[in-house]
Design a protein around this motif. Structure first.
Motif, PDB file in Angstrom:
ATOM      1  N   MET A  20       0.842  -1.193   0.000  1.00  0.00           N
ATOM      2  CA  MET A  20       0.000   0.000   0.000  1.00  0.00           C
ATOM      3  C   MET A  20       0.879   1.245   0.000  1.00  0.00           C
ATOM      4  N   LEU A  21       0.408   2.297  -0.635  1.00  0.00           N
ATOM      5  CA  LEU A  21       1.100   3.580  -0.631  1.00  0.00           C
ATOM      6  C   LEU A  21       0.572   4.415   0.534  1.00  0.00           C
ATOM      7  N   PRO A  22       1.443   4.861   1.435  1.00  0.00           N
ATOM      8  CA  PRO A  22       0.958   5.722   2.516  1.00  0.00           C
ATOM      9  C   PRO A  22       0.591   7.091   1.966  1.00  0.00           C
ATOM     10  N   MET A  23      -0.407   7.719   2.558  1.00  0.00           N
ATOM     11  CA  MET A  23      -0.774   9.089   2.195  1.00  0.00           C
ATOM     12  C   MET A  23       0.322  10.007   2.709  1.00  0.00           C
ATOM     13  N   VAL A  24       0.738  10.976   1.895  1.00  0.00           N
ATOM     14  CA  VAL A  24       1.871  11.836   2.232  1.00  0.00           C
ATOM     15  C   VAL A  24       1.531  13.292   1.942  1.00  0.00           C
ATOM     16  N   ASP A  25       1.925  14.176   2.865  1.00  0.00           N
ATOM     17  CA  ASP A  25       1.871  15.623   2.659  1.00  0.00           C
ATOM     18  C   ASP A  25       3.297  16.136   2.719  1.00  0.00           C
ATOM     19  N   VAL A  26       3.651  17.033   1.812  1.00  0.00           N
ATOM     20  CA  VAL A  26       4.995  17.613   1.791  1.00  0.00           C
ATOM     21  C   VAL A  26       4.849  19.128   1.792  1.00  0.00           C
ATOM     22  N   THR A  27       5.563  19.773   2.725  1.00  0.00           N
ATOM     23  CA  THR A  27       5.586  21.235   2.767  1.00  0.00           C
ATOM     24  C   THR A  27       7.026  21.689   2.581  1.00  0.00           C
ATOM     25  N   GLU A  28       7.183  22.891   2.025  1.00  0.00           N
ATOM     26  CA  GLU A  28       8.514  23.446   1.819  1.00  0.00           C
ATOM     27  C   GLU A  28       8.535  24.875   2.340  1.00  0.00           C
ATOM     28  N   ASP A  29       9.641  25.218   2.993  1.00  0.00           N
ATOM     29  CA  ASP A  29       9.883  26.593   3.402  1.00  0.00           C
ATOM     30  C   ASP A  29      11.345  26.910   3.123  1.00  0.00           C
ATOM     31  N   ALA A  30      11.811  28.053   3.585  1.00  0.00           N
ATOM     32  CA  ALA A  30      13.181  28.474   3.298  1.00  0.00           C
ATOM     33  C   ALA A  30      14.218  27.528   3.881  1.00  0.00           C
ATOM     34  N   SER A  31      13.874  26.812   4.974  1.00  0.00           N
ATOM     35  CA  SER A  31      14.853  25.933   5.617  1.00  0.00           C
ATOM     36  C   SER A  31      14.944  24.547   4.987  1.00  0.00           C
ATOM     37  N   GLY A  32      13.883  24.095   4.310  1.00  0.00           N
ATOM     38  CA  GLY A  32      13.898  22.759   3.718  1.00  0.00           C
ATOM     39  C   GLY A  32      12.497  22.239   3.486  1.00  0.00           C
ATOM     40  N   ILE A  33      12.370  20.913   3.428  1.00  0.00           N
ATOM     41  CA  ILE A  33      11.058  20.301   3.259  1.00  0.00           C
ATOM     42  C   ILE A  33      10.713  19.468   4.489  1.00  0.00           C
ATOM     43  N   THR A  34       9.415  19.369   4.742  1.00  0.00           N
ATOM     44  CA  THR A  34       8.914  18.499   5.797  1.00  0.00           C
ATOM     45  C   THR A  34       7.883  17.575   5.170  1.00  0.00           C
TER      46      THR A  34
END
Length: 122
Positions: A20-34
């Motif tokens: 199964m593929l886990p659901m993922v959220d990705v955010t980006e800011d000046a310091s990097g990605i979360t």
């Protein structure tokens, strides 16, 4: 497709090959990605996070209790494992990845390398 009994319950042969593929959220800011990955049912000791070259891999095994004396007539979790991979950009610092795993949610922070981060020049 045929069903076969495994230690984790009934599964189909095709489903064993495709996690199964886990659901993922990705955010980006000046310091990097979360990155936030939903991995319900995965215990910390059954979670694997790997960074190799420009690839990030997340894998987790679900531990579902099955009562062997009962016959299962419907299964909505066909594969007891998650797997997902991502390609990391060159601007991310693979040596400084931090991870936190709470209540089935994996949080990964991957900072940007210093020379890529925005800076103010006086």
């Amino acid at each position: 497709m045929f069903e076969k009994e495994t230690s984790n319950g009934p599964q189909t042969e095709a489903a064993e090959q495709t996690p199964m593929l886990p659901m993922v959220d990705v955010t980006e800011d000046a310091s990097g990605i979360t990155l936030y990955a939903d991995l319900p049912g995965v215990q910390k000791d059954k979670l694997s996070v790997r960074v190799e070259a420009d690839s990030l891999s997340i894998e987790g095994e679900i531990s579902l209790p099955w009562v062997k004396a009962l016959q299962v007539s419907h299964v909505e979790v066909p594969v007891p494992r998650y797997a997902r991979s991502f390609t990391l950009g060159k601007e991310l610092d693979r040596d400084k990845v931090s991870a936190e795993f709470k209540q089935g949610v994996l949080r990964l922070h991957i900072p940007k390398v210093e020379h890529v981060k925005p800076r103010k020049i006086e």
